[in-house]
Design a protein around this motif. Structure first.
Motif, PDB file in Angstrom:
ATOM      1  N   PRO A 277       0.834  -1.200   0.000  1.00  0.00           N
ATOM      2  CA  PRO A 277       0.000   0.000   0.000  1.00  0.00           C
ATOM      3  C   PRO A 277       0.871   1.254   0.000  1.00  0.00           C
ATOM      4  N   VAL A 278       0.412   2.284  -0.713  1.00  0.00           N
ATOM      5  CA  VAL A 278       1.117   3.567  -0.750  1.00  0.00           C
ATOM      6  C   VAL A 278       0.677   4.408   0.440  1.00  0.00           C
ATOM      7  N   GLU A 279       1.619   5.094   1.059  1.00  0.00           N
ATOM      8  CA  GLU A 279       1.310   5.992   2.182  1.00  0.00           C
ATOM      9  C   GLU A 279       0.298   7.050   1.742  1.00  0.00           C
ATOM     10  N   MET A 280      -0.768   7.192   2.507  1.00  0.00           N
ATOM     11  CA  MET A 280      -1.836   8.127   2.159  1.00  0.00           C
ATOM     12  C   MET A 280      -1.975   9.280   3.152  1.00  0.00           C
ATOM     13  N   GLU A 281      -1.333   9.192   4.308  1.00  0.00           N
ATOM     14  CA  GLU A 281      -1.523  10.185   5.360  1.00  0.00           C
ATOM     15  C   GLU A 281      -0.498  11.320   5.317  1.00  0.00           C
ATOM     16  N   GLU A 282       0.511  11.215   4.484  1.00  0.00           N
ATOM     17  CA  GLU A 282       1.515  12.269   4.349  1.00  0.00           C
ATOM     18  C   GLU A 282       1.243  13.034   3.058  1.00  0.00           C
ATOM     19  N   PRO A 283       1.822  14.236   2.927  1.00  0.00           N
ATOM     20  CA  PRO A 283       1.602  15.006   1.696  1.00  0.00           C
ATOM     21  C   PRO A 283       2.021  14.267   0.425  1.00  0.00           C
ATOM     22  N   ALA A 284       3.037  13.419   0.507  1.00  0.00           N
ATOM     23  CA  ALA A 284       3.487  12.665  -0.667  1.00  0.00           C
ATOM     24  C   ALA A 284       3.746  11.220  -0.266  1.00  0.00           C
ATOM     25  N   GLY A 285       3.554  10.321  -1.236  1.00  0.00           N
ATOM     26  CA  GLY A 285       3.791   8.902  -0.984  1.00  0.00           C
ATOM     27  C   GLY A 285       4.689   8.267  -2.023  1.00  0.00           C
ATOM     28  N   ALA A 286       5.027   9.037  -3.072  1.00  0.00           N
ATOM     29  CA  ALA A 286       5.902   8.530  -4.127  1.00  0.00           C
ATOM     30  C   ALA A 286       6.629   9.710  -4.765  1.00  0.00           C
ATOM     31  N   TRP A 287       7.889   9.485  -5.099  1.00  0.00           N
ATOM     32  CA  TRP A 287       8.733  10.557  -5.618  1.00  0.00           C
ATOM     33  C   TRP A 287       9.482  10.121  -6.863  1.00  0.00           C
ATOM     34  N   ARG A 288       9.777  11.109  -7.712  1.00  0.00           N
ATOM     35  CA  ARG A 288      10.649  10.906  -8.861  1.00  0.00           C
ATOM     36  C   ARG A 288      11.598  12.097  -8.936  1.00  0.00           C
ATOM     37  N   MET A 289      12.651  11.908  -9.686  1.00  0.00           N
ATOM     38  CA  MET A 289      13.669  12.933  -9.814  1.00  0.00           C
ATOM     39  C   MET A 289      13.232  13.985 -10.832  1.00  0.00           C
ATOM     40  N   ILE A 290      13.599  15.247 -10.582  1.00  0.00           N
ATOM     41  CA  ILE A 290      13.423  16.305 -11.581  1.00  0.00           C
ATOM     42  C   ILE A 290      14.452  16.060 -12.687  1.00  0.00           C
ATOM     43  N   ALA A 291      13.994  16.074 -13.928  1.00  0.00           N
ATOM     44  CA  ALA A 291      14.892  15.839 -15.069  1.00  0.00           C
ATOM     45  C   ALA A 291      15.248  17.153 -15.748  1.00  0.00           C
ATOM     46  N   HIS A 292      16.491  17.292 -16.106  1.00  0.00           N
ATOM     47  CA  HIS A 292      16.980  18.441 -16.882  1.00  0.00           C
ATOM     48  C   HIS A 292      16.642  19.785 -16.229  1.00  0.00           C
TER      49      HIS A 292
END
Length: 144
Positions: free
Chosen positions: A62-77
């Motif tokens: 399950p993805v965390e739902m109680e925090e502002p974010a639960g999944a991250w990716r890198m900023i590209a370029h």
């Protein structure tokens, strides 16, 4: 073999995911991502795309739902608004398994720190640049 499990979920990966606690992270990284050889938990899934691994992981985690974010990716370029095809695929998978959630774009240095701090790092055979994602484990809800 086990019934109902994605075959990409290897014994080592299943053990790591099951051992994770609430609010611990799993990092799924591309074949070019520099991983610390001293990291305690590295699972290799060479030859498998990062998106296929993310789909398999999200089928049991399950993805965390109680925090502002639960999944991250890198900023590209250096462009936070740039959405590469791999980012769109990651985002769609997160949204499919955790409606209302998506990816949060973070600076490369912060992303690399999240990977190093993750409970487990899954190294894939993903060849697309920036093909990495970090997902925070949420709570497994009790049956109703």
């Amino acid at each position: 073999m086990l019934i109902g499990l994605d075959p990409l979920l290897s014994p080592d990966l299943l053990h790591a995911l099951r051992s994770m606690g609430h609010r611990q992270d799993v990092a799924i990284v591309d074949a070019n991502f520099p991983c610390d050889p001293g990291h305690d938990r590295i699972v290799r899934l060479d030859g498998v795309s990062a998106t296929d691994v993310l789909a398999a992981v999200l089928s049991v985690l399950p993805v965390e739902m109680e925090e502002p974010a639960g999944a991250w990716r890198m900023i590209a370029h250096d462009d936070p608004g740039l959405v590469l095809p791999v980012f769109a695929e990651f985002d769609a998978l997160v949204e499919q398994h955790a409606p209302g959630r998506g990816l949060t774009a973070i600076e490369p240095d912060e992303f690399k720190q999240r990977v190093l701090a993750s409970y487990v790092v899954v190294v894939t055979g993903e060849r697309r640049l920036y093909g990495a994602v970090v997902v925070r484990k949420g709570v497994v809800q009790p049956p109703k």
